[in-house]
Design a protein around this motif. Structure first.
Motif, short mmCIF file in Angstrom:
data_model
loop_
_atom_site.label_atom_id
_atom_site.label_comp_id
_atom_site.label_asym_id
_atom_site.label_seq_id
_atom_site.Cartn_x
_atom_site.Cartn_y
_atom_site.Cartn_z
N VAL A 116 31.30 40.02 -19.21
CA VAL A 116 31.44 40.78 -20.45
C VAL A 116 30.11 41.51 -20.63
O VAL A 116 29.08 40.90 -20.90
N ASN A 117 30.14 42.81 -20.44
CA ASN A 117 28.90 43.60 -20.37
C ASN A 117 28.54 44.22 -21.73
O ASN A 117 29.32 44.17 -22.68
N LYS A 118 27.36 44.80 -21.78
CA LYS A 118 26.83 45.52 -22.95
C LYS A 118 26.53 44.57 -24.12
O LYS A 118 26.68 44.94 -25.28
N LYS A 119 26.12 43.37 -23.79
CA LYS A 119 25.78 42.38 -24.80
C LYS A 119 24.68 42.90 -25.73
O LYS A 119 24.62 42.52 -26.90
N ASP A 120 23.82 43.75 -25.19
CA ASP A 120 22.73 44.32 -26.01
C ASP A 120 23.26 45.00 -27.27
O ASP A 120 22.57 45.05 -28.28
N LEU A 121 24.51 45.50 -27.19
CA LEU A 121 25.03 46.25 -28.32
C LEU A 121 25.73 45.38 -29.36
O LEU A 121 25.88 45.78 -30.51
N TRP A 122 26.15 44.18 -28.97
CA TRP A 122 26.84 43.40 -29.99
C TRP A 122 25.90 42.50 -30.79
O TRP A 122 26.31 41.85 -31.72
N TYR A 161 32.54 32.87 -16.16
CA TYR A 161 32.48 33.81 -17.29
C TYR A 161 31.01 34.04 -17.65
O TYR A 161 30.26 33.08 -17.81
N ILE A 162 30.59 35.29 -17.75
CA ILE A 162 29.19 35.58 -18.09
C ILE A 162 29.13 36.69 -19.14
O ILE A 162 29.82 37.70 -19.01
N GLU A 163 28.28 36.49 -20.13
CA GLU A 163 28.00 37.58 -21.08
C GLU A 163 26.72 38.23 -20.60
O GLU A 163 25.72 37.56 -20.35
N TYR A 164 26.75 39.55 -20.46
CA TYR A 164 25.70 40.23 -19.69
C TYR A 164 25.31 41.57 -20.31
O TYR A 164 26.03 42.12 -21.14
#
Ligand SMILES: Nc1nc2c(ncn2[C@@H]2O[C@H](COP(=O)(O)OP(=O)(O)O)[C@@H](O)[C@H]2O)c(=O)[nH]1
Ligand SMILES: [Mg+2]
Length: 281
Positions: A216-222, A254-257
């Motif tokens: 799950v990409n774009k963690k910087d934005l959430w 599963y990775i938040e990235y």
């Protein structure tokens, strides 16, 4: 240029070649050595009966092997295994030793950016049009990373056929700057996964267990999104991941990235490569 020990690749190829052509290589040996053991009144050279035949029996397989190497060029794949080498679909199909890692997902999730980060390149400059492979050497393991355009589902179908490892990327929004969590994006992801499963069901009998990473990409934005909608996003993707894992097997994670380097809790891209190498072992 990274150091890469290719000796084991040469040995692997030789073994594959010998196995494949074992009849052509060993039948002459069998026949000649059988003839050499026949008869009692045969000439003795240096105390060995039929020495000339024994020499022929051993040198013929070697000569056949050398001829096969010249004709079949089995080592040509090794020449292609160079850090950063870019391959088209036909060249990718000709790789027999290098694990193929496909990076799939909707358009704009950050697939190309992830691949570029493995080569210490900044964000993706242009849209991905075709299927493109790129060789990465990580900890003495060669990998072929395969990028595709997220707009064309048939690209995903094409690369699925080749996959030894799947990286599925998803995100909260198509945007590279918006913090708003978009629900329709999550249903688009569901549809995308359903199409992938349908394609696998329709085409393969034994392809169901493929190691994978669900990123799950774009963690910087959430990070600044409302806590509730963030939790809803995480729980929705964790559920989608569970179904994914049920389908593709336990060797998945599963990775938040985020691809953004300035994000505090950033997982390094080398960790992703470690996980891929572990998965294809
Ligand atoms: N904020 C943010 N933007 C990202 C991230 N990863 C990629 N992007 C941006 O998202 C856009 C699409 O990325 P790209 O790698 O081309 O996506 P692809 O279509 O999946 O290959 C680009 O503008 C990237 O700079 C991320 O982790 N965070
Ligand atoms: Mg791309």
């Amino acid at each position: 240029m990274k150091k890469f020990n290719k000796l084991n690749l040469y040995i692997k190829i030789l073994i594959i070649l010998i196995k494949k052509y074992s009849r052509i290589i060993f039948i002459p040996f069998g026949i000649i050595s059988f003839i050499a053991t026949l008869g009692t009144t045969t000439p003795t050279i240096l105390g060995i009966k039929n020495l000339h035949l024994w020499i022929a029996a051993f040198s013929l397989p070697l000569a056949i092997l050398i001829i096969l190497i010249i004709i079949k060029k089995p080592f040509s794949e090794i020449k292609k295994i160079k850090e950063g080498e870019i391959l088209n679909i036909d060249e990718i199909k000709n790789l027999h030793l290098t694990p193929k890692i496909i990076i799939i997902g909707l358009s704009n999730v950050g697939k190309t950016t992830l691949i570029n980060s493995f080569f210490h390149e900044r964000f993706a400059k242009s849209r991905t049009q075709n299927i493109e492979g790129r060789i990465k050497i990580h900890k003495n393991q060669a990998l072929c990373l395969i990028d595709m355009s997220g707009e064309q589902i048939y690209h995903a179908y094409q690369v699925l056929k080749l996959a030894n490892f799947i990286v599925l990327m998803v995100d909260h929004s198509e945007s590279h700057s918006s913090k708003k969590i978009v629900l329709s994006r999550q249903s688009d992801v569901r549809d995308f996964i359903e199409k992938i499963k349908d394609n696998v069901d329709g085409n393969y009998d034994d392809k169901k267990s493929i190691p994978s990473l669900f990123i799950v990409n774009k963690k910087d934005l959430w990070s600044e999104s409302a806590e509730k909608s963030k939790e809803a996003l995480q729980s929705n993707y964790k559920n989608i991941y569970k179904e994914w894992k049920n389908y593709f097997g336990d060797k998945s994670e599963y990775i938040e990235y985020t691809n953004k380097n300035d994000y505090d809790e950033k997982i390094s891209s080398a960790v992703i490569l470690d996980k891929i190498c572990e998965g294809v072992k």
